[in-house]
Write a protein that holds these residues in place. Structure first.
Motif: not given
Ligand code: F0G
Length: 363
Positions: A297, A325, A186-188, A249, A61-62
């Protein structure tokens, strides 16, 4: 007439700030499928859909937020961007920076990012440093670097990232005709829950200052799930040594902590923890019963709704969208283990049709 999805900036131009549109850098992100998941509906008694974000150009999703962050930086003439990352942000930043002709610096926790993501960042030419520390340490360093040097920070603390990521909510409403009852994810670092909530509010006409007509009549309850070993929001305090097999996460001090609490409380939602075991069970159900392969995650949201359903807390027939995600190919090792943790073995046969039919138990 020929038509191709143009990426989230062009598709949602009227709902995005003008400054991200001066020099658009896109790889065609967004427009991801919203997939009905009958196996999950049967398990929860709800009506479950998956927003499959592994279908983005760098398979997470990034990319939605990276097109806006890199376009904004490009529009200002930036030459170098930096991010801290558990892997996916770095893969996405590296790809979009390359498309923009920029240099991308990446800080990742040493030995704690999945091989697929590391390969992506390297393939796209990032200047990647493995930092002796966790994600939270990397983010502190990246912020300081961006303050002291001519480098743009493209983590989700950059508001341009949230603007792009909010389009995930727009797409859900566009596909369903209105907001779902519940949106789970999910929440990271808590950027995505912040972004989805912003998107849902804007589409329901709840943001001050927009002259656009509402598209949705309501907003969903936001259900966020952290990994139990990395659950600062659930615990109410930072976790100094976060642990989980869901490395994406593995975050102990989320940057958008307060925004996540706001999303939870104003939406009538919740943020809870799921164990690594629950994550792996959900991961397996997604791949073997639904047909969607995700990284661990990404299974946290599904693990969450299954756990709540087991506790009788999922309203019967509720329409639930779960964002999955990132793609399973980023961290494929988890598919090669059975439920009891032992290694999956595959059969070897001679190239003989009878032997093959026997091995397949077709005879
Ligand atoms: N799922 C995946 C696959 C992720 O890569 C991330 C975050 C999240 C969930 C959580 O999303 O941070 O917006 O709450 N990944 C970041 C990264 C931290 O550096 O790729 P979030």
């Amino acid at each position: 007439m020929a038509h191709q999805w143009r990426g989230v900036i062009a598709e949602y131009a009227e709902r995005l700030p003008e400054h991200v549109q001066r020099r658009v850098i896109t790889l065609g992100e967004g427009g991801t499928p919203l997939v009905p998941a009958p196996a999950l509906s049967a398990l929860t008694g709800a009506d479950v859909f998956l927003k499959v974000e592994g279908m983005n150009p760098t398979a997470s999703f990034k990319d939605r937020g990276m097109t806006t962050a890199i376009s904004s930086a490009a529009g200002r003439g930036a030459k170098v961007v930096v991010c801290a990352s558990t892997g996916n942000t770095s893969a996405s930043a590296a790809a979009y920076a390359t498309a923009a002709g920029m240099i991308c610096a990446v800080l990742v926790p040493d030995g704690k990012i999945a091989m697929g993501k590391l390969s992506q960042a390297i393939a796209h030419g990032a200047r990647l440093l493995q930092v002796d520390g966790n994600f939270d340490d990397c983010l502190v360093a990246a912020r300081k670097l961006a303050e002291a040097y001519p480098v743009e920070l493209v983590n989700s603390v950059n508001p341009d990232r949230i603007e792009g990521q909010k389009t995930g909510a727009f797409e859900v409403v566009d596909a369903l005709g209105d907001a779902p009852d519940i949106h789970a994810l999910p929440v990271g670092n808590a950027g995505n829950i912040t972004a989805y909530w912003k998107g849902y509010r804007e589409y329901a006409g709840l943001d001050a200052g927009s002259s656009l007509p509402p598209v949705a009549t309501r907003t969903p309850a936001m259900w966020g799930f952290q990994a139990a070993g990395s659950a600062p929001i659930v615990l109410g305090h930072p976790v100094t040594e976060p642990e989980t097999i869901a490395t994406a996460i593995r975050i102990g001090n989320p940057a958008s902590w307060q925004q996540a609490i706001d999303a939870r409380d104003t939406s009538g939602g919740l943020i809870e923890a799921v164990t690594d075991e629950q994550i792996l069970v959900a991961h397996r159900i997604l791949s073997s019963q639904v047909g969607v392969f995700v990284e661990p995650a990404s299974a946290a949201g599904v693990a969450g709704i299954l756990a709540l359903a087991a506790q009788g807390r999922v309203p019967a027939g509720a329409r639930i969208v779960v964002t999955v995600t990132g793609h399973g190919l980023k961290d494929p090792q988890w598919a090669l283990r059975t439920a009891d943790g032992s290694e999956v073995t595959t059969m070897r046969v001679s190239a003989d049709v009878v032997a093959i039919a026997d091995a397949l138990e077709l005879g």
